[in-house]
Design a protein around this motif. Structure first.
Motif, PDB file in Angstrom:
ATOM      1  N   ASN A   1       0.788  -1.136   0.090  1.00 49.33           N
ATOM      2  CA  ASN A   1      -0.027   0.081   0.079  1.00 49.33           C
ATOM      3  C   ASN A   1       0.795   1.210   0.099  1.00 49.33           C
ATOM      4  O   ASN A   1       2.025   1.451   0.478  1.00 49.33           O
ATOM      5  CB  ASN A   1      -0.883   0.071   1.246  1.00 49.33           C
ATOM      6  N   TYR A   2       0.466   2.096  -0.716  1.00 48.99           N
ATOM      7  CA  TYR A   2       1.231   3.695  -0.790  1.00 48.99           C
ATOM      8  C   TYR A   2       0.397   4.662  -0.203  1.00 48.99           C
ATOM      9  O   TYR A   2      -0.657   4.667  -0.356  1.00 48.99           O
ATOM     10  CB  TYR A   2       1.625   3.607  -2.057  1.00 48.99           C
ATOM     11  N   SER A   3       1.164   5.906   0.193  1.00 50.58           N
ATOM     12  CA  SER A   3       0.405   7.033   0.465  1.00 50.58           C
ATOM     13  C   SER A   3       1.153   8.208  -0.355  1.00 50.58           C
ATOM     14  O   SER A   3       2.374   8.268  -0.276  1.00 50.58           O
ATOM     15  CB  SER A   3       0.629   7.279   1.909  1.00 50.58           C
ATOM     16  N   SER A   4       0.201   8.905  -1.046  1.00 46.42           N
ATOM     17  CA  SER A   4       0.827   9.888  -1.949  1.00 46.42           C
ATOM     18  C   SER A   4      -0.132  10.859  -2.308  1.00 46.42           C
ATOM     19  O   SER A   4      -1.388  10.754  -2.327  1.00 46.42           O
ATOM     20  CB  SER A   4       1.390   9.506  -3.272  1.00 46.42           C
ATOM     21  N   SER A   5       0.109  12.323  -2.256  1.00 44.68           N
ATOM     22  CA  SER A   5      -0.821  13.338  -2.400  1.00 44.68           C
ATOM     23  C   SER A   5      -1.255  13.511  -3.976  1.00 44.68           C
ATOM     24  O   SER A   5      -1.838  14.447  -4.317  1.00 44.68           O
ATOM     25  CB  SER A   5      -0.273  14.632  -1.826  1.00 44.68           C
ATOM     26  N   TYR A   6      -0.175  12.890  -4.976  1.00 44.17           N
ATOM     27  CA  TYR A   6      -0.430  12.797  -6.170  1.00 44.17           C
ATOM     28  C   TYR A   6      -0.028  11.582  -6.860  1.00 44.17           C
ATOM     29  O   TYR A   6       0.340  10.753  -6.102  1.00 44.17           O
ATOM     30  CB  TYR A   6       0.466  14.165  -6.818  1.00 44.17           C
TER      31      TYR A   6
ATOM     32  N   ALA B   1      13.522 -14.902  -2.837  1.00 38.73           N
ATOM     33  CA  ALA B   1      14.249 -13.691  -2.799  1.00 38.73           C
ATOM     34  C   ALA B   1      13.428 -12.589  -1.908  1.00 38.73           C
ATOM     35  O   ALA B   1      12.266 -12.797  -1.453  1.00 38.73           O
ATOM     36  CB  ALA B   1      14.323 -12.979  -4.029  1.00 38.73           C
ATOM     37  N   GLU B   2      14.154 -11.485  -1.955  1.00 36.47           N
ATOM     38  CA  GLU B   2      13.408 -10.421  -0.933  1.00 36.47           C
ATOM     39  C   GLU B   2      12.761  -9.296  -2.099  1.00 36.47           C
ATOM     40  O   GLU B   2      13.534  -9.161  -2.804  1.00 36.47           O
ATOM     41  CB  GLU B   2      14.290  -9.607  -0.038  1.00 36.47           C
ATOM     42  N   TYR B   3      11.704  -8.856  -1.836  1.00 36.76           N
ATOM     43  CA  TYR B   3      10.979  -7.963  -2.791  1.00 36.76           C
ATOM     44  C   TYR B   3      10.697  -6.706  -2.131  1.00 36.76           C
ATOM     45  O   TYR B   3      10.103  -6.539  -0.981  1.00 36.76           O
ATOM     46  CB  TYR B   3       9.633  -8.853  -3.275  1.00 36.76           C
ATOM     47  N   PHE B   4      10.928  -5.900  -2.820  1.00 38.95           N
ATOM     48  CA  PHE B   4      10.918  -4.267  -2.040  1.00 38.95           C
ATOM     49  C   PHE B   4       9.842  -3.451  -3.158  1.00 38.95           C
ATOM     50  O   PHE B   4       9.797  -3.430  -4.540  1.00 38.95           O
ATOM     51  CB  PHE B   4      12.064  -3.533  -2.255  1.00 38.95           C
ATOM     52  N   CYS B   5       8.733  -2.898  -2.470  1.00 39.61           N
ATOM     53  CA  CYS B   5       8.029  -1.971  -3.087  1.00 39.61           C
ATOM     54  C   CYS B   5       8.222  -0.528  -3.067  1.00 39.61           C
ATOM     55  O   CYS B   5       8.697  -0.254  -2.031  1.00 39.61           O
ATOM     56  CB  CYS B   5       6.374  -2.011  -2.679  1.00 39.61           C
ATOM     57  N   VAL B   6       8.356   0.412  -4.091  1.00 44.15           N
ATOM     58  CA  VAL B   6       9.062   1.491  -4.161  1.00 44.15           C
ATOM     59  C   VAL B   6       8.276   2.543  -4.518  1.00 44.15           C
ATOM     60  O   VAL B   6       7.506   2.357  -5.690  1.00 44.15           O
ATOM     61  CB  VAL B   6      10.423   1.381  -4.630  1.00 44.15           C
ATOM     62  N   VAL B   7       7.936   3.773  -4.071  1.00 38.98           N
ATOM     63  CA  VAL B   7       7.134   4.696  -4.760  1.00 38.98           C
ATOM     64  C   VAL B   7       8.196   5.955  -4.955  1.00 38.98           C
ATOM     65  O   VAL B   7       9.306   6.335  -4.138  1.00 38.98           O
ATOM     66  CB  VAL B   7       5.991   5.386  -3.727  1.00 38.98           C
ATOM     67  N   SER B   8       7.728   6.946  -5.910  1.00 38.62           N
ATOM     68  CA  SER B   8       8.525   7.894  -6.429  1.00 38.62           C
ATOM     69  C   SER B   8       7.544   9.002  -6.979  1.00 38.62           C
ATOM     70  O   SER B   8       6.687   8.569  -7.635  1.00 38.62           O
ATOM     71  CB  SER B   8       9.360   7.403  -7.298  1.00 38.62           C
ATOM     72  N   PRO B   9       7.883  10.113  -6.758  1.00 38.41           N
ATOM     73  CA  PRO B   9       6.823  11.281  -7.305  1.00 38.41           C
ATOM     74  C   PRO B   9       7.319  11.302  -8.688  1.00 38.41           C
ATOM     75  O   PRO B   9       8.491  11.287  -9.092  1.00 38.41           O
ATOM     76  CB  PRO B   9       7.408  12.556  -6.410  1.00 38.41           C
TER      77      PRO B   9
END
Lengths: 113, 116
Positions: free
Chosen positions: B24-29, B87-95
């Motif tokens: 889950n992510y949180s982002s204003s845009y 393996a290890e899995y990473f979820c990533v967010v970027s504007p």
């Protein structure tokens, strides 16, 4: 063979010693990044550079220094001021100003003797 | 401010069964979202990315993820697990449109185990 290389794969630091981790890329990317990875904490940004001869501190820059004299190289020095340097260090590069996609090197594991 | 939460620190599946890793992510845009995979003592490899085009994104090795704005989720799935998926899995967010100074925000990772 394009990509990002990091050396060495393992590095040992003695008390009070500065050590330098190498990161080289032949992708012609403008931006480069250094991250530190600790178990259960994800990745944290140490320093980043958008262009040659310019760099900015990330979230955990204390005890680290960098230089960016060439586009393809972004070495990281772990100084004696970094009291807990044991970690896995990852270098990344990017040329994608729209999405910010970053590509990672294989990493260097730093251990303290 | 942006953030990302990986809901499971460990997931274990049997070989040949479906994989679901939740994010889950949180982002204003509208952000860019990524999944990276990391095998032991290796760097991170990009599996797939969402960049405001199609909401169902296909990646490498049979993985896919669906962007659901109403649920602020970006779950990673695979129909049939293979031993090499451990393996290890990473979820990533970027504007978006942030230039090369985009500071990627990483989740804390989900360790996927695949049982024979």
């Amino acid at each position: 063979d394009g990509g990002i290389t990091q050396s060495p794969k393992y590095l040992f630091r003695k008390e009070g010693q500065n050590v330098t981790l190498s990161c080289e890329q032949n992708l012609n990317h403008d931006a480069m990044y250094w991250y530190r990875q600790d178990p259960g904490q994800g990745l944290r940004l140490i320093y980043y550079s958008q262009i040659v001869n310019d760099f900015q501190k990330g979230d955990i820059a204390e005890g680290y220094s960098v230089s960016r004299e060439k586009k393809e190289s972004f070495p990281l020095t772990v100084t004696s001021a970094q009291k807990n340097p044991t970690a896995f260090y990852l270098c990344a590069s990017s040329n994608d100003g729209h999405t910010g996609t970053q590509y990672f090197g294989p990493g260097t594991r730093l251990l303290v003797l | 401010a942006q953030s990302v939460t990986q809901l499971d620190s460990h997931v274990s599946v049997s070989e040949g069964t479906p994989v679901l890793l939740r994010c889950n992510y949180s982002s204003s845009y509208s952000p860019s979202l990524f999944w990276y995979v990391q095998h032991p003592n290796k760097g991170l490899q990009l599996l797939l990315k969402y960049t405001s085009a199609a909401t169902l994104v296909k990646g490498i090795n049979g993985f896919e993820a669906e962007f659901k704005k109403s649920e602020t989720s970006f779950h990673l799935t695979k129909p049939s697990a293979h031993m090499s998926d451990a393996a290890e899995y990473f979820c990533v967010v970027s504007p978006p449109y942030g230039g090369a100074t985009n500071k990627l925000i990483f989740g804390t990772g989900t360790l996927l185990a695949v049982q024979p």
